[in-house]
Scaffold this motif. Structure first.
Motif, PDB file in Angstrom:
ATOM      1  N   LYS A   1       0.818  -1.215   0.000  1.00  0.00           N
ATOM      2  CA  LYS A   1       0.000   0.000   0.000  1.00  0.00           C
ATOM      3  C   LYS A   1       0.853   1.267   0.000  1.00  0.00           C
ATOM      4  N   ASN A   2       2.104   1.137  -0.393  1.00  0.00           N
ATOM      5  CA  ASN A   2       3.003   2.302  -0.328  1.00  0.00           C
ATOM      6  C   ASN A   2       3.512   2.724  -1.705  1.00  0.00           C
ATOM      7  N   ASN A   3       2.708   2.439  -2.732  1.00  0.00           N
ATOM      8  CA  ASN A   3       3.020   2.875  -4.103  1.00  0.00           C
ATOM      9  C   ASN A   3       4.396   2.427  -4.584  1.00  0.00           C
ATOM     10  N   GLY A   4       4.855   1.293  -4.075  1.00  0.00           N
ATOM     11  CA  GLY A   4       6.123   0.743  -4.525  1.00  0.00           C
ATOM     12  C   GLY A   4       7.342   1.267  -3.795  1.00  0.00           C
ATOM     13  N   TRP A   5       7.160   2.269  -2.935  1.00  0.00           N
ATOM     14  CA  TRP A   5       8.301   2.772  -2.173  1.00  0.00           C
ATOM     15  C   TRP A   5       8.651   1.792  -1.052  1.00  0.00           C
ATOM     16  N   PRO A   6       9.930   1.666  -0.734  1.00  0.00           N
ATOM     17  CA  PRO A   6      10.310   0.748   0.340  1.00  0.00           C
ATOM     18  C   PRO A   6       9.825   1.234   1.701  1.00  0.00           C
ATOM     19  N   VAL A   7       9.440   0.301   2.561  1.00  0.00           N
ATOM     20  CA  VAL A   7       9.008   0.655   3.918  1.00  0.00           C
ATOM     21  C   VAL A   7       9.666  -0.230   4.979  1.00  0.00           C
ATOM     22  N   THR A   8      10.355  -1.284   4.565  1.00  0.00           N
ATOM     23  CA  THR A   8      10.960  -2.214   5.517  1.00  0.00           C
ATOM     24  C   THR A   8      12.148  -1.569   6.216  1.00  0.00           C
ATOM     25  N   PRO A   9      12.232  -1.667   7.547  1.00  0.00           N
ATOM     26  CA  PRO A   9      13.346  -1.039   8.271  1.00  0.00           C
ATOM     27  C   PRO A   9      14.704  -1.442   7.715  1.00  0.00           C
ATOM     28  N   GLY A  10      15.559  -0.445   7.515  1.00  0.00           N
ATOM     29  CA  GLY A  10      16.952  -0.674   7.188  1.00  0.00           C
ATOM     30  C   GLY A  10      17.302  -0.869   5.734  1.00  0.00           C
ATOM     31  N   VAL A  11      16.308  -1.060   4.842  1.00  0.00           N
ATOM     32  CA  VAL A  11      16.666  -1.493   3.492  1.00  0.00           C
ATOM     33  C   VAL A  11      17.360  -0.394   2.678  1.00  0.00           C
ATOM     34  N   ALA A  12      17.024   0.872   2.916  1.00  0.00           N
ATOM     35  CA  ALA A  12      17.742   1.960   2.243  1.00  0.00           C
ATOM     36  C   ALA A  12      19.084   2.209   2.915  1.00  0.00           C
ATOM     37  N   PHE A  13      19.104   2.118   4.237  1.00  0.00           N
ATOM     38  CA  PHE A  13      20.383   2.246   4.935  1.00  0.00           C
ATOM     39  C   PHE A  13      21.367   1.199   4.434  1.00  0.00           C
ATOM     40  N   ASN A  14      20.923  -0.036   4.328  1.00  0.00           N
ATOM     41  CA  ASN A  14      21.810  -1.130   3.930  1.00  0.00           C
ATOM     42  C   ASN A  14      22.447  -0.896   2.567  1.00  0.00           C
ATOM     43  N   ALA A  15      21.664  -0.357   1.632  1.00  0.00           N
ATOM     44  CA  ALA A  15      22.133  -0.249   0.251  1.00  0.00           C
ATOM     45  C   ALA A  15      22.679   1.121  -0.107  1.00  0.00           C
ATOM     46  N   MET A  16      22.235   2.178   0.598  1.00  0.00           N
ATOM     47  CA  MET A  16      22.554   3.535   0.165  1.00  0.00           C
ATOM     48  C   MET A  16      23.354   4.344   1.184  1.00  0.00           C
ATOM     49  N   ILE A  17      23.487   3.833   2.402  1.00  0.00           N
ATOM     50  CA  ILE A  17      24.282   4.515   3.436  1.00  0.00           C
ATOM     51  C   ILE A  17      25.441   3.638   3.891  1.00  0.00           C
ATOM     52  N   ALA A  18      25.166   2.379   4.221  1.00  0.00           N
ATOM     53  CA  ALA A  18      26.213   1.485   4.736  1.00  0.00           C
ATOM     54  C   ALA A  18      27.451   1.410   3.843  1.00  0.00           C
ATOM     55  N   PRO A  19      27.310   1.378   2.498  1.00  0.00           N
ATOM     56  CA  PRO A  19      28.521   1.305   1.657  1.00  0.00           C
ATOM     57  C   PRO A  19      29.394   2.553   1.730  1.00  0.00           C
ATOM     58  N   LEU A  20      28.842   3.657   2.239  1.00  0.00           N
ATOM     59  CA  LEU A  20      29.624   4.885   2.365  1.00  0.00           C
ATOM     60  C   LEU A  20      30.481   4.896   3.626  1.00  0.00           C
ATOM     61  N   ILE A  21      30.165   4.039   4.553  1.00  0.00           N
ATOM     62  CA  ILE A  21      30.837   4.020   5.848  1.00  0.00           C
ATOM     63  C   ILE A  21      32.120   3.202   5.752  1.00  0.00           C
ATOM     64  N   PRO A  22      33.276   3.709   6.221  1.00  0.00           N
ATOM     65  CA  PRO A  22      33.500   4.921   7.015  1.00  0.00           C
ATOM     66  C   PRO A  22      34.143   6.070   6.228  1.00  0.00           C
ATOM     67  N   TYR A  23      33.637   6.400   5.041  1.00  0.00           N
ATOM     68  CA  TYR A  23      34.135   7.550   4.296  1.00  0.00           C
ATOM     69  C   TYR A  23      33.964   8.784   5.174  1.00  0.00           C
ATOM     70  N   GLU A  24      35.043   9.507   5.396  1.00  0.00           N
ATOM     71  CA  GLU A  24      35.031  10.601   6.369  1.00  0.00           C
ATOM     72  C   GLU A  24      34.150  11.749   5.885  1.00  0.00           C
ATOM     73  N   ILE A  25      33.201  12.175   6.743  1.00  0.00           N
ATOM     74  CA  ILE A  25      32.323  13.298   6.433  1.00  0.00           C
ATOM     75  C   ILE A  25      32.399  14.326   7.550  1.00  0.00           C
ATOM     76  N   ALA A  26      32.099  15.575   7.186  1.00  0.00           N
ATOM     77  CA  ALA A  26      32.012  16.623   8.198  1.00  0.00           C
ATOM     78  C   ALA A  26      30.701  16.528   8.949  1.00  0.00           C
ATOM     79  N   GLY A  27      29.618  16.170   8.243  1.00  0.00           N
ATOM     80  CA  GLY A  27      28.308  16.095   8.865  1.00  0.00           C
ATOM     81  C   GLY A  27      27.257  15.690   7.858  1.00  0.00           C
ATOM     82  N   ALA A  28      25.982  15.758   8.286  1.00  0.00           N
ATOM     83  CA  ALA A  28      24.867  15.345   7.444  1.00  0.00           C
ATOM     84  C   ALA A  28      23.767  16.393   7.475  1.00  0.00           C
ATOM     85  N   ILE A  29      23.063  16.536   6.339  1.00  0.00           N
ATOM     86  CA  ILE A  29      21.854  17.333   6.273  1.00  0.00           C
ATOM     87  C   ILE A  29      20.712  16.429   5.840  1.00  0.00           C
TER      88      ILE A  29
END
Length: 471
Positions: free
Chosen positions: A225-253
């Protein structure tokens, strides 16, 4: 039999030999965080010796890959500047060219962060034409999900110009452009955002599961019921954030919240859990600055947006966070995607310049309700972050309501007196509570003397009507 065994041995030997390779986040035109010890990592043959040399010093960094063919080195970066080269040597040589040293920021969230010039913002045509800047670099993360944390993703670093800027996050671009102008150093921007996504998908699943309330809340989301957008916990983090870690960043917006407007009661817990999880993964308490969602007339329920905005305001109690209020930056109240994105990016930049980079003389905090005092048949409201007083634009102050003990709110008269506001209604002799801008679509007209909108608030903790809107 012997011939077959020889073929198998040769094939397996060929497969086991691998050139030194890097994840996509490392490449030509990238920006590395200045004055830091930054991680560079990749893959090679198991137990292979890896050497890294940079053009900014004479040090040779050496490590040996693990038995699982992974390696990582910590490289010391200088002050901002460039371009530089980095050479990685194993069985083969890799040379990264046009590497800049500066400030790196991660941008994330849903569609209002994802939104680019390609969505149609003609008022910024002059900015597009002037976007060529060798000291601003973009890395666009492609949208994807994964059930478990991944070690790589798709994307590449590009230099800012009129073409690349048009396809990148408009908020992130203007944020980075302002940092570049004010700090006079290179800026690298990583955009990892996806329209329609709730905060749960950006939060590592173990952190959601560790909270019974958050776990139950997430379980109520139906993927069908979410028009195809992901809703399961962690699935975007796993694929779109985790691979960036631990690339050094100043911060996040961050610009997100519209997809969580229906579960605002637990958003503060979810949101701060997500921030803490990201910091834990990076092993760094980096600053996290976010945008309060804008008013929108199209929500299907009464008052769910102000409840979400209230949760975002309460999240400011979490360490090293900052929030910008934008209910005055809406060009069309019937569009959930306001087009005034440059102004949003500049407000975020002002938070970073003041809080993180310690630039003086920048006003970046919207006035916040502090306390109230009943004065006979009136209520006087006090505010933080309004040192030079308050003002209303285009007439009398709007969007104040007042109630007595019966909890029935009626429109109120509001009079600004310095940095306080006196609120009343002639029919309420014993006022108890005030609300300001506490509806889905309110665009209040009260500002600090410096021009920042007063944040919406309520002085009560009574139930708020969030039932379906009657049509």
């Amino acid at each position: 039999m012997v011939f077959s065994a020889l073929i198998i041995f040769c094939l397996s030997h060929k497969i086991s030999s691998a050139n030194v390779s890097l994840p996509a986040i490392f490449g030509n035109h990238m920006v590395l965080q200045q004055n830091s010890n930054v991680n560079i990592w990749g893959w090679s043959d198991p137990n292979e010796k890896i050497k890294i040399k940079t053009s900014w010093d004479t040090t040779t960094y050496i490590t040996t890959a693990s038995g699982s063919a992974k390696w990582k080195l910590l490289i010391k970066t200088p002050k901002a500047g460039g371009p530089h080269t980095i050479t990685i040597t194993g069985r083969n040589n890799l040379e990264l060219q046009d590497v800049m040293i500066g400030e790196v920021w991660l941008a994330s969230g849903q569609s209002n962060m994802e939104m680019s010039m390609n969505w149609g913002m003609p008022q910024y045509a002059a900015d597009v034409a002037a976007a060529k800047n060798n000291n601003i670099r973009f890395f666009q993360v492609q949208k994807t999900t994964a059930p478990y944390p991944q070690d790589d993703l798709k994307g590449q670093w590009v230099v800012s110009d009129s073409n690349s800027m048009k396809g990148f996050s408009t908020v992130a671009y203007f944020f980075g452009n302002q940092l570049n102008q004010q700090l006079q150093i290179p800026v690298g921007l990583i955009n990892s955002s996806w329209g329609g996504t709730p905060a749960e998908v950006w939060t590592p699943k173990p952190f959601v599961d560790n909270s019974e309330i958050l776990k139950q809340e997430a379980a109520q989301r139906d993927p069908s019921k979410n028009n195809g957008w992901p809703v399961t916990p962690g699935v975007a983090f796993n694929a779109m954030i985790a691979p960036l870690i631990p690339y050094e960043i100043a911060g996040a917006i961050w610009y997100q919240g519209e997809s969580n407007a229906g579960n605002a009661n637990h958003y503060q817990s979810l949101f701060t859990t997500m921030i803490g999880a990201w910091r834990n993964a990076w092993q760094k308490d980096f600053p996290f600055y976010y945008v309060q969602i804008a008013p929108y007339a199209g929500y299907g329920n009464n008052n769910i947006a102000p409840l979400l905005r209230d949760a975002q305001t309460k999240s400011l109690s979490y360490p090293k966070t900052g929030m910008v209020v934008i209910h005055d930056l809406v060009d069309n109240i019937n569009d959930i995607h306001p087009k005034m994105k440059k102004e949003v990016g500049l407000r975020l930049a002002n938070v970073a310049l003041s809080e993180h980079y310690k630039k003086q003389g920048i006003t970046f905090k919207s006035p916040q309700f502090k306390s109230m005092k009943v004065e006979k048949n009136k209520i006087r409201l006090y505010f933080d972050d309004a040192p030079n007083g308050l003002l209303s634009k285009n007439g009398a102050s709007t969007d104040f309501v007042i109630a007595g003990a019966d909890q029935q709110f009626v429109p109120a008269t509001a009079k600004i007196e310095g940095n306080t506001i006196v609120v009343s209604d002639k029919n309420i002799n014993d006022p108890v509570a005030v609300r300001f801008g506490f509806t889905n679509s309110a665009m209040p007209n009260v500002f600090s003397a410096e021009g920042l909108p007063v944040n919406i608030f309520r002085t009560d903790d009574w139930p708020v009507d969030s039932n379906s809107v009657k049509k």
